[in-house]
Scaffold this motif. Structure first.
Motif, mmCIF file in Angstrom:
data_model
loop_
_atom_site.group_PDB
_atom_site.id
_atom_site.type_symbol
_atom_site.label_atom_id
_atom_site.label_comp_id
_atom_site.label_asym_id
_atom_site.label_seq_id
_atom_site.Cartn_x
_atom_site.Cartn_y
_atom_site.Cartn_z
ATOM 1 N N GLN A 114 0.820 -1.227 0.000
ATOM 2 C CA GLN A 114 0.000 0.000 0.000
ATOM 3 C C GLN A 114 0.847 1.269 0.000
ATOM 4 O O GLN A 114 0.317 2.366 0.201
ATOM 5 C CB GLN A 114 -0.992 0.038 1.189
ATOM 6 N N GLN A 115 2.178 1.147 -0.177
ATOM 7 C CA GLN A 115 2.964 2.386 -0.359
ATOM 8 C C GLN A 115 2.404 3.135 -1.575
ATOM 9 O O GLN A 115 2.252 4.342 -1.560
ATOM 10 C CB GLN A 115 4.463 2.032 -0.551
ATOM 11 N N ILE A 116 2.082 2.376 -2.618
ATOM 12 C CA ILE A 116 1.383 2.946 -3.773
ATOM 13 C C ILE A 116 -0.039 2.371 -3.755
ATOM 14 O O ILE A 116 -0.220 1.147 -3.712
ATOM 15 C CB ILE A 116 2.106 2.579 -5.089
ATOM 16 N N ALA A 117 -1.023 3.282 -3.776
ATOM 17 C CA ALA A 117 -2.416 2.816 -3.657
ATOM 18 C C ALA A 117 -2.925 2.239 -4.967
ATOM 19 O O ALA A 117 -3.714 1.281 -4.968
ATOM 20 C CB ALA A 117 -3.314 3.972 -3.224
ATOM 21 N N HIS A 118 -2.501 2.812 -6.086
ATOM 22 C CA HIS A 118 -3.055 2.385 -7.374
ATOM 23 C C HIS A 118 -2.153 2.862 -8.499
ATOM 24 O O HIS A 118 -1.464 3.876 -8.360
ATOM 25 C CB HIS A 118 -4.469 2.960 -7.553
ATOM 26 N N ALA A 119 -2.161 2.123 -9.604
ATOM 27 C CA ALA A 119 -1.399 2.550 -10.791
ATOM 28 C C ALA A 119 -2.241 2.346 -12.033
ATOM 29 O O ALA A 119 -2.943 1.338 -12.158
ATOM 30 C CB ALA A 119 -0.099 1.748 -10.901
ATOM 31 N N THR A 120 -2.187 3.325 -12.932
ATOM 32 C CA THR A 120 -2.822 3.205 -14.244
ATOM 33 C C THR A 120 -1.702 3.156 -15.271
ATOM 34 O O THR A 120 -0.918 4.107 -15.393
ATOM 35 C CB THR A 120 -3.757 4.405 -14.502
ATOM 36 N N LEU A 121 -1.605 2.025 -15.959
ATOM 37 C CA LEU A 121 -0.455 1.771 -16.833
ATOM 38 C C LEU A 121 -0.934 1.578 -18.269
ATOM 39 O O LEU A 121 -1.765 0.715 -18.535
ATOM 40 C CB LEU A 121 0.297 0.523 -16.343
ATOM 41 N N ASP A 122 -0.394 2.393 -19.175
ATOM 42 C CA ASP A 122 -0.786 2.340 -20.590
ATOM 43 C C ASP A 122 0.295 1.687 -21.446
ATOM 44 O O ASP A 122 0.025 1.294 -22.577
ATOM 45 C CB ASP A 122 -1.033 3.773 -21.086
ATOM 46 N N VAL A 123 1.509 1.597 -20.904
ATOM 47 C CA VAL A 123 2.662 1.130 -21.685
ATOM 48 C C VAL A 123 3.452 0.117 -20.859
ATOM 49 O O VAL A 123 3.497 0.207 -19.628
ATOM 50 C CB VAL A 123 3.551 2.326 -22.087
ATOM 51 N N PHE A 124 4.092 -0.822 -21.541
ATOM 52 C CA PHE A 124 4.689 -1.979 -20.873
ATOM 53 C C PHE A 124 5.988 -2.372 -21.567
ATOM 54 O O PHE A 124 6.184 -2.070 -22.739
ATOM 55 C CB PHE A 124 3.687 -3.146 -20.888
ATOM 56 N N ARG A 125 6.833 -3.085 -20.825
ATOM 57 C CA ARG A 125 8.086 -3.558 -21.432
ATOM 58 C C ARG A 125 7.779 -4.457 -22.611
ATOM 59 O O ARG A 125 8.466 -4.411 -23.626
ATOM 60 C CB ARG A 125 8.923 -4.328 -20.401
ATOM 61 N N GLN A 126 6.770 -5.305 -22.470
ATOM 62 C CA GLN A 126 6.347 -6.153 -23.595
ATOM 63 C C GLN A 126 4.907 -5.800 -23.928
ATOM 64 O O GLN A 126 4.036 -5.805 -23.046
ATOM 65 C CB GLN A 126 6.468 -7.626 -23.217
ATOM 66 N N GLU A 127 4.648 -5.473 -25.200
ATOM 67 C CA GLU A 127 3.284 -5.147 -25.649
ATOM 68 C C GLU A 127 2.906 -6.024 -26.838
ATOM 69 O O GLU A 127 3.743 -6.217 -27.731
ATOM 70 C CB GLU A 127 3.203 -3.674 -26.046
ATOM 71 N N PRO A 128 1.677 -6.578 -26.874
ATOM 72 C CA PRO A 128 0.682 -6.526 -25.811
ATOM 73 C C PRO A 128 1.207 -7.122 -24.507
ATOM 74 O O PRO A 128 2.052 -8.024 -24.530
ATOM 75 C CB PRO A 128 -0.469 -7.383 -26.368
ATOM 76 N N LEU A 129 0.681 -6.606 -23.386
ATOM 77 C CA LEU A 129 1.058 -7.141 -22.079
ATOM 78 C C LEU A 129 0.701 -8.626 -22.033
ATOM 79 O O LEU A 129 -0.438 -9.003 -22.303
ATOM 80 C CB LEU A 129 0.295 -6.381 -20.997
ATOM 81 N N PRO A 130 1.707 -9.501 -21.748
ATOM 82 C CA PRO A 130 1.416 -10.942 -21.758
ATOM 83 C C PRO A 130 0.262 -11.305 -20.809
ATOM 84 O O PRO A 130 0.118 -10.725 -19.735
ATOM 85 C CB PRO A 130 2.731 -11.573 -21.279
ATOM 86 N N GLN A 131 -0.540 -12.262 -21.237
ATOM 87 C CA GLN A 131 -1.758 -12.636 -20.506
ATOM 88 C C GLN A 131 -1.479 -13.046 -19.069
ATOM 89 O O GLN A 131 -2.291 -12.819 -18.179
ATOM 90 C CB GLN A 131 -2.473 -13.763 -21.266
#
Ligand code: NDP
Ligand code: OXD
Length: 308
Positions: free
Chosen positions: A239-256
């Motif tokens: 809970q140091q970080i409450a939430h993250a909204t991520l649009d970009v990733f090291r691998q895209e599409p983000l692996p299932q």
């Protein structure tokens, strides 16, 4: 006649041909725009790195490569590309990013998720005003500066961070490693709009995440490698970080199988924060070719040493 090669995915030709022809003509340029010029005759290449064109060696007369993408990390490593390279700065793309970032910042600020989860009962929780919610934007380039300015106009106290020192009227600007520490310590909401370069990889790691106020939120429309994913998952779990909204990733599409998909404190969006818009992008490309043809320096040229 100026010969311009369009080198993107074939399906993009239908979207870009008419706007490009119109913008080039409007700029007073006599251009033959095609997908199939003989390489040695080409004056300019309009380029997306997912096209078939990977070897620029035969483009011996090419005066510049004009990227359709803002991020150029997939191009800068191409050692055959020795021509000047310009990244995309497009008012349409910038407007899209400002809307996307503002929307996600307001989701966090107003705690819209809580309103949705409690819409079956009367539990009034009044959100604070924007002026009580410090936001930090890492990266103060074409996109970061526009987003930071829009957020400041809404009343958020905005701190921005860049490589070089900057002055922006409504933003508290920081730079360098001391500046990063200060910028992160303020960040109840953090927006990442840095390019992917060797110097920016893992800008958010265990150490820097720990600098942020407990319960902070992160929005990353920049690039996946800006974040050490293991460190972020661990910061979410404590809970140091409450939430993250991520649009970009090291691998895209983000692996299932990636833990982000199912994590209750993560929103995944599929690299849609902002797209190059053909009408406005075509005008920027035409402007740059016109500048080059009249001996003016190219706009938005990539510094190959810095990688952006
Ligand atoms: P710019 O090149 O205009 O700006 C980059 C900013 O990052 C500058 O302020 C620069 O500092 C800063 N920066 C670079 N390296 C460092 C560093 N080592 N330390 C601190 N600051 C640094 O890029 P844009 O604003 O046009 O785009 C930013 C990124 O957004 C793109 O590279 C791309 O990855 C991403 N993007 C994502 C999209 C999406 O749909 N998700 C769409 C389009 C872009 P300085 O000002 O000193 O040079
Ligand atoms: C870009 C992107 O770099 O779409 O333009 O991410």
């Amino acid at each position: 006649m100026i010969k311009v090669q369009f080198a993107a995915r074939p399906e993009r030709w239908g979207t870009y041909q008419a706007p490009l022809d119109a913008a080039l003509a409007e700029a007073g340029l006599q251009v033959d725009l095609r997908q199939d010029h003989p390489a040695a005759e080409v004056d300019y290449v309009i380029y997306a790195p997912n096209s078939d064109l990977q070897d620029f060696t035969p483009y011996t007369g090419c005066k510049a490569v004009l990227s359709l993408w803002a991020g150029v990390e997939k191009i800068t490593g191409n050692t055959t590309l020795t021509q000047p390279l310009c990244r995309m700065v497009d008012p349409g793309l910038t407007a899209g990013m400002v809307e996307w970032v503002t929307g996600h910042v307001l989701r966090y600020h107003l705690d819209i998720d809580r309103s949705l989860a409690t819409q079956d009962r009367w539990e009034p929780v009044v959100p604070p005003l924007a002026q009580e919610r410090p936001v930090t934007v890492l990266g103060l380039g074409a996109l970061g500066a526009a987003c930071a300015t829009a957020l400041a106009q809404l009343g958020f106290p905005v701190t921005g961070w860049s490589r070089s020192a900057k002055t922006l009227a409504t933003i508290t600007c920081a730079h360098g490693s001391d500046g990063l520490q200060h910028a992160l310590q303020q960040a109840q909401i953090l927006v990442l709009l840095l390019p992917d370069t060797p110097a920016t990889e893992n800008t958010l790691n265990a150490e820097t995440l720990a600098l942020m106020p407990r319960g902070a939120r992160i929005i990353n429309p920049g690039r996946g490698p800006l974040i050490d994913d293991t460190a972020l998952l661990s910061a979410l779990n404590t809970q140091q970080i409450a939430h993250a909204t991520l649009d970009v990733f090291r691998q895209e599409p983000l692996p299932q199988e990636h833990p982000y998909w199912a994590h209750p404190q993560v929103t995944v969006t599929p690299h849609i924060a902002a797209e190059t818009r053909p009408l406005t992008a075509a005008q920027m490309i035409a402007k740059n070719i016109q500048r080059s043809e009249t001996g003016l320096p190219l706009l938005n040229q990539v510094n190959r040493d810095l990688g952006y």
